[in-house]
Motif scaffolding. Structure first.
Motif, PDB file in Angstrom:
ATOM      1  N   ARG A  99     -17.405  -1.393  12.162  1.00 25.48           N
ATOM      2  CA  ARG A  99     -16.121  -1.771  11.569  1.00 25.48           C
ATOM      3  C   ARG A  99     -15.264  -2.559  12.548  1.00 25.48           C
ATOM      4  NH1 ARG A  99     -13.355   3.038   8.138  1.00 25.48           N
ATOM      5  NH2 ARG A  99     -13.102   3.932  10.228  1.00 25.48           N
TER       6      ARG A  99
ATOM      7  N   ALA B 299      -5.491  -4.522   7.062  1.00 23.59           N
ATOM      8  CA  ALA B 299      -5.447  -5.843   6.432  1.00 23.59           C
ATOM      9  C   ALA B 299      -4.340  -6.717   7.002  1.00 23.59           C
ATOM     10  CB  ALA B 299      -5.268  -5.698   4.924  1.00 23.59           C
TER      11      ALA B 299
ATOM     12  N   SER C 269       0.830  -1.210   0.000  1.00 27.26           N
ATOM     13  CA  SER C 269       0.000   0.000   0.000  1.00 27.26           C
ATOM     14  C   SER C 269       0.859   1.252   0.000  1.00 27.26           C
ATOM     15  CB  SER C 269      -0.923  -0.003   1.228  1.00 27.26           C
ATOM     16  OG  SER C 269      -1.820  -1.079   1.185  1.00 27.26           O
TER      17      SER C 269
ATOM     18  N   TYR D  95      -8.303  -6.904   1.298  1.00 25.42           N
ATOM     19  CA  TYR D  95      -7.911  -5.491   1.200  1.00 25.42           C
ATOM     20  C   TYR D  95      -8.979  -4.684   0.448  1.00 25.42           C
ATOM     21  CZ  TYR D  95      -5.251  -1.368  -0.221  1.00 25.42           C
ATOM     22  OH  TYR D  95      -4.842  -0.081  -0.439  1.00 25.42           O
TER      23      TYR D  95
ATOM     24  N   LEU E  18     -12.028  -4.156   2.621  1.00 21.19           N
ATOM     25  CA  LEU E  18     -11.838  -3.147   3.666  1.00 21.19           C
ATOM     26  C   LEU E  18     -11.912  -1.733   3.102  1.00 21.19           C
ATOM     27  CD1 LEU E  18      -8.950  -4.821   5.701  1.00 21.19           C
ATOM     28  CD2 LEU E  18     -11.335  -4.577   6.405  1.00 21.19           C
ATOM     29  N   VAL E  19     -11.392  -1.540   1.896  1.00 21.93           N
ATOM     30  CA  VAL E  19     -11.390  -0.204   1.297  1.00 21.93           C
ATOM     31  C   VAL E  19     -12.758   0.149   0.719  1.00 21.93           C
ATOM     32  CG1 VAL E  19     -10.407   1.209  -0.553  1.00 21.93           C
ATOM     33  CG2 VAL E  19      -8.914  -0.237   0.831  1.00 21.93           C
TER      34      VAL E  19
ATOM     35  N   ARG F 246     -15.814  -1.241   3.850  1.00 19.11           N
ATOM     36  CA  ARG F 246     -15.671  -0.737   5.210  1.00 19.11           C
ATOM     37  C   ARG F 246     -15.141   0.687   5.275  1.00 19.11           C
ATOM     38  NH1 ARG F 246     -19.024  -3.415   8.517  1.00 19.11           N
ATOM     39  NH2 ARG F 246     -19.029  -5.629   7.956  1.00 19.11           N
TER      40      ARG F 246
ATOM     41  N   ASN G 250      -4.571   3.099   5.182  1.00 13.18           N
ATOM     42  CA  ASN G 250      -5.122   2.507   6.397  1.00 13.18           C
ATOM     43  C   ASN G 250      -5.683   1.114   6.136  1.00 13.18           C
ATOM     44  OD1 ASN G 250      -4.489   4.704   7.986  1.00 13.18           O
ATOM     45  ND2 ASN G 250      -6.469   5.699   7.706  1.00 13.18           N
ATOM     46  N   GLY G 251      -6.221   0.917   4.935  1.00 18.64           N
ATOM     47  CA  GLY G 251      -6.711  -0.408   4.586  1.00 18.64           C
ATOM     48  C   GLY G 251      -5.593  -1.433   4.594  1.00 18.64           C
TER      49      GLY G 251
ATOM     50  N   PHE H 283     -12.135   2.199   4.564  1.00 20.24           N
ATOM     51  CA  PHE H 283     -10.783   2.576   4.937  1.00 20.24           C
ATOM     52  C   PHE H 283     -10.066   3.216   3.748  1.00 20.24           C
ATOM     53  CE2 PHE H 283     -11.725  -0.692   8.092  1.00 20.24           C
ATOM     54  CZ  PHE H 283     -11.211  -0.113   9.252  1.00 20.24           C
ATOM     55  N   SER H 284      -9.125   4.101   4.058  1.00 18.49           N
ATOM     56  CA  SER H 284      -8.299   4.668   2.998  1.00 18.49           C
ATOM     57  C   SER H 284      -7.347   3.600   2.475  1.00 18.49           C
ATOM     58  CB  SER H 284      -7.495   5.860   3.525  1.00 18.49           C
ATOM     59  OG  SER H 284      -6.539   5.428   4.481  1.00 18.49           O
TER      60      SER H 284
END
Length: 286
Positions: A190, A135, A24, A117, A120-121, A124, A130-131, A126-127
């Motif tokens: 989350r 993860a 990331s 991943y 999550l992005v 959920r 942050n994802g 997340f950026s």
């Protein structure tokens, strides 16, 4: 055997934990193509390490002590004289069921490897950075759970036989993983979803060493072949998973996609109720 195999699987979990935030960050800093180039260097480094350090005979390895050679025992280094054909190995009921059950393992595992991943992005919220950090948390849980599963498997095997030890660890691990994977999809919060995903992946890896110990147990002198058959079946499950997950998501949403993984995990536990019931595996169970 399970505890020894747990160290190999713990290495896999630790690499997954590092790669999510690392890739990331590399993508944000340099772009996705350089991220591929940089991480590929590690593979070449590992290849060189194996080429320089691995030997066919423990006696030829400069870091193997006389005490270790004594523990290893008489090692001829000669290939096994008995050869079994692929059809003969697949004709073994337990090897066949072991491979089918590992197809389920590949299906569930690749959901986490390839889609966690993105989930999550996109779902959920997340950026990208942050994802990647979040993860890594399930894989850190897996890192802790893997040796525990190997230890539990070996302890039960000492008392009740190898199949019994593997069966308990895998049915508990995959049953828990399936339930929590579905729960993670249903939770609104989350934090609760991430906690469920962490324990789900941890439970999956809790069971992982038992598969490999069972492959060695069943194979005798054909450990490489049987392990290869089992792992090929796992990759096949991963191919199916990575192919149909986006189709399920696009037509039905993420909850059914994750629920499919939960259903396959429960199916794996059912398959293990059939393993060890008859044939060669039962005759050498102890």
């Amino acid at each position: 055997r399970a505890f020894g195999n747990a160290f190999m699987m713990a290495g896999s979990a630790s690499a997954a934990a590092v790669s999510a935030p690392l890739v990331s960050w590399l993508m944000l800093r340099f772009g996705w193509r350089p991220a591929f180039y940089i991480t590929s260097v590690l593979a070449f480094g590992i290849a060189l390490l194996w080429y320089g350090m691995a030997t066919d005979d423990p006696r030829d390895h400069r870091r193997v002590s006389p005490r270790e050679l004594e523990v290893i025992g008489n090692f001829s280094g000669e290939p096994a004289q008995k050869h079994s054909s692929l059809s003969e190995l697949l004709g073994d009921r337990n090897i066949l069921f072991l491979s089918i059950s590992y197809t389920c393992e590949g299906y569930v595992l690749f959901i986490f490897v390839f889609w966690l991943y993105i989930y999550l992005v996109e779902v959920r919220g997340f950026s990208m950075l942050n994802g990647g950090l979040v993860a890594s948390l399930p894989w850190l849980t897996a890192l802790a759970c893997t040796p525990l599963g190997g230890l539990v498997c070996d302890r039960i095997s000492e008392r009740r036989g190898r199949f019994a030890g593997a069966r308990v660890v895998i049915t508990v691990g995959y049953g828990l993983s399936g339930v929590l994977l579905f729960a993670a999809a249903k939770f609104n919060g989350r934090a609760a979803a991430i906690a469920a995903l962490c324990i789900s992946v941890g439970a999956l890896y809790f069971a992982e060493p038992a598969f490999w110990a069972t492959a060695v147990h069943l194979s005798r002198e054909r450990a490489g072949t049987v392990s290869g058959i089992m792992n090929t079946a796992g990759i096949l499950g991963g191919v199916i998973s990575t192919s149909i997950t986006p189709i399920i998501v696009s037509h039905f949403g993420w909850i059914p996609a994750l629920a499919s993984g939960a259903a396959v995990a429960i199916g794996c536990t059912a398959m293990w109720l059939l393993l060890g019931g008859e044939g060669r595996g039962q005759s050498i169970d102890h």
